[in-house]
Structure formats: structure tokens, C-alpha cells
Design an enzyme around this catalytic site. Structure first.
Site, PDB file in Angstrom:
ATOM      1  CE1 TYR A 127      -4.205  -1.261  -0.449  1.00  0.00           C
ATOM      2  CE2 TYR A 127      -3.521  -2.866   1.187  1.00  0.00           C
ATOM      3  CZ  TYR A 127      -4.405  -2.449   0.202  1.00  0.00           C
ATOM      4  OH  TYR A 127      -5.485  -3.240  -0.121  1.00  0.00           O
TER       5      TYR A 127
ATOM      6  CD  GLU B 244      -8.520 -28.517   5.772  1.00  0.00           C
ATOM      7  OE1 GLU B 244      -8.745 -28.013   4.661  1.00  0.00           O
ATOM      8  OE2 GLU B 244      -8.716 -29.715   6.024  1.00  0.00           O
TER       9      GLU B 244
ATOM     10  CG  ASP C   5     -12.108 -30.778   5.371  1.00  0.00           C
ATOM     11  OD1 ASP C   5     -12.627 -30.933   6.494  1.00  0.00           O
ATOM     12  OD2 ASP C   5     -12.290 -29.758   4.672  1.00  0.00           O
TER      13      ASP C   5
END
EC number: 5.6.2.2
Length: 353
Positions: free
Chosen positions: A95, A181, A234
Site C-alpha cells: 500500500y 484445518e 478434511d
């Protein structure tokens, strides 16, 4: 800091020498993304080979001239920050001149290249990455500025500190560490007071692919307390990939593997074999996409899978079924099955790989 300043001065000196000889200045970088530059070591994970192939950023080539200029620009910003003992995040750097840099990923990539070129960890360059991870559980520490932080499980988690190296006075009575996760699962376990119910533990989530600070914190906690570390992911190729980043590291950050990997990490769940064992209804599973198949095939070929026969078997089960499952699939058995039955049984009876 004098070492960092000297390393940057050496790079600039080489640029001046080339100009004095009427040659186009060139920056030489290690080729970070090539597997041929990576070796696998059981005790460290993926690390860069000492004499790896390099690539050049030339100042006289239209394709790389702008990258050459931006690299010098960021080097000058780092030099100033180290001199004045100030810090900036990668976002701050982007920025400071969005038109010049074009995108955040350009800045991120150049900073990693600089860190690799100078062989200096990113935090020593006074560049902090924005933290997205959370930590909760039986842990307290003092931040660099003296702020005391207590992560003891309430319903809210603490953001992973942006300067992990600076934290001190770490205290914990935890029996293990659990890396989760996803944010949703992490919050669910917090709501169920999992950190206290079974035995005191520390829970961490990188909310998907972990950022540098989350990986540094996992490593620091492991170095400090030598706790068993388990992962809850997962049952899909993406989850396995994330677990491998914590355990073995990533190709692009292999030059920093010594500070980032925890090779003793164990895969607690969700295992592909669990889906059959728990009679999870097939309708609750998700069919593989083409991308899942490609990712799984690539993971199966990686050097570390060869030394993990049990992992290899699980990946073969996943490949054969062409089905994946999110941790949330356990709610089909009961709403609190994960914290009340699944995790306690796994931890008590050694159901990890």
C-alpha cells in the site's frame, strides 16, 4: 541487523560494479519453485539443496527489468527499516505504492526471493506478514512489547502473534497440541470446551493453508514444550496438502525449513479409512473433481510419502473411492460426535498415523 545491512550493501555493490564496467546489472536468485532443487530429509522435511540451480533477474531484459527495479525498491525499504528498527507488514509495503507494485502477490513473491537470496529469515528483514491464524487452550506468554496474553479456553481464540520470535515466558500444562484445518471446526471445538474436557491441550488453526506466523508458532511451541502434535483435517487432497505443509514444509519456503517444519506431526483424522469404519453414509460424501485427482496424484509422488506406508495406504483408499469428506460429515452421526466420541477415542486408543 548489521548482518542484514551488510548483505544488502553487497547486493548493491555488485550492481555498481556492473555499471562501472558498462555491463547490465543482474540479480541471481535460487530457483525456489523447482523440485530438483529440493531434497527430503526425515528430520527437517523439504529443504533446499546447497548448490541449487539459479535464475537471473536482468535489468536489460524487457521481461525482467520491472522485477529488477521492484526488487531494488523493496531492498531499499528493508534497508531503511532495519536501520531505524521499524517494522512493516507485506500489506504496508504494497500500500506504500499500489500503482508501482500492481498486486500484493508481486510484493509477497519478491520478499520471499530477497529472503532466499540474502539467506536471511523474513522476520530479520523487519517484514511481518499479516496473521490469520488463531490459538486457544492451555497457554500463556508475553509479547515482545510486554503485553501478557492468556489463551486459556473461553469461547474466543487469540490471534497468532505477528512477531512469533519475540514472544517469551511461554507457560503451558497442555498434554498435546491439535492443529485444526478449518476455522469452523476450530470454533465448534471451542464451543464444546474441548481444550479442557479431555485433558488440557493447545489448539491452533491456520484457517486453511497456514501463513508463516502460524507455522512459526507451531514450531516454537513444539521446540518449547516437546508436546505430541496432531492434525485434524478434511479427508481430501487439500487437507492432506495442508498437513504436509505443517509437517514437511513447502517447496517455495524450503530455504527456511529449519525454522518452520515439525516432522513429528501425526495424522489424527479425518482418515479416509474412518469413513468406512464409521459407516458414514455415501450420500454425505463428495465426489472428486478433476483438480482433486491431479492434486492427489501429485502428493502420492512426493518423496516423503514413500517413508509413510500408513499414509500411503490412506491415500490409496481415497484414490480408489474418488470420494472426499469434510470433518463436518461427523455431525451426520450426532451434533457433538467430533468432540464427545471421535477425538477422545482417537487420542485414548492411539488412532493416529
Amino acid at each position: 541487523s548489521s548482518e542484514v545491512l551488510e548483505a544488502i550493501e553487497n547486493v548493491i555493490e555488485d550492481v555498481f560494479k556492473s555499471l562501472a564496467q558498462k555491463k547490465a546489472p543482474v540479480l541471481t536468485l535460487a530457483n525456489r519453485s523447482a523440485w530438483r532443487n529440493i531434497e527430503f530429509k526425515d528430520s527437517v522435511g523439504l529443504q533446499m539443496v546447497p548448490h541449487c540451480t539459479t535464475k537471473q533477474i536482468r535489468s536489460d531484459c524487457p521481461r525482467s527489468a520491472s522485477k529488477f527495479a521492484l526488487t531494488l525498491k523493496i531492498l531499499s525499504m528493508i534497508y531503511k527499516m532495519v536501520q531505524t528498527n521499524t517494522y512493516a507488514t507485506k500489506r504496508d509495503i504494497y500500500y506504500s505504492d499500489t500503482l508501482l507494485f500492481g498486486s500484493q502477490s508481486v510484493v509477497d513473491n519478491i520478499i520471499n526471493d530477497i529472503s532466499c537470496m540474502l539467506r536471511i529469515p523474513r522476520r530479520s528483514l523487519h517484514v511481518l506478514s499479516t496473521t490469520k491464524g488463531f490459538v486457544a487452550g492451555n497457554l500463556s506468554y508475553t509479547e515482545e512489547d510486554g503485553t501478557k496474553v492468556n489463551c486459556t479456553c473461553g469461547a474466543t481464540a487469540v490471534t497468532v502473534p505477528s512477531n512469533v520470535q519475540g514472544i517469551k515466558n511461554l507457560i503451558s500444562h497442555a498434554k498435546f497440541m491439535l492443529i485444526v484445518e478449518k476455522d469452523a471446526t476450530f470454533q465448534r471445538l471451542l464451543d464444546d470446551d474441548f481444550c479442557n474436557k479431555l485433558s488440557p491441550c493447545i489448539m491452533i488453526t491456520g484457517r486453511g493453508v497456514p501463513d508463516l506466523n502460524t507455522r512459526l508458532l507451531v514450531r516454537k511451541l513444539w521446540d518449547t514444550f516437546q508436546l505430541p502434535v496432531f492434525t485434524l483435517m478434511d479427508a481430501d487432497p487439500h487437507g492432506v496438502e495442508i498437513m504436509c505443509i505443517y509437517k514437511y514444509g513447502s517447496v517455495s519456503m524450503s530455504f527456511e525449513a529449519h525454522h518452520l517444519t515439525v516432522p513429528s506431526i501425526k495424522w489424527l483424522g479425518l482418515l479416509p479409512s474412518d469413513l468406512e469404519r464409521l459407516n458414514i453414509c455415501k450420500d454425505a460424501l463428495i465426489p472428486f473433481t478433476k483438480r482433486d485427482q491431479t492434486k492427489l496424484a501429485s502428493i502420492q509422488k512426493r518423496p516423503y510419502i514413500a517413508c509413510q506406508p500408513m499414509w500411503k495406504k490412506e491415500l490409496e483408499i481415497m484414490a480408489a473411492s474418488k470420494l472426499k469428506a469434510e470433518i463436518q460429515v461427523l455431525t451426520s452421526l450426532s451434533s457433538d460426535y467430533l468432540s464427545r466420541v471421535y477425538l477422545p477415542n482417537k487420542l485414548q486408543f492411539g488412532g493416529w498415523l
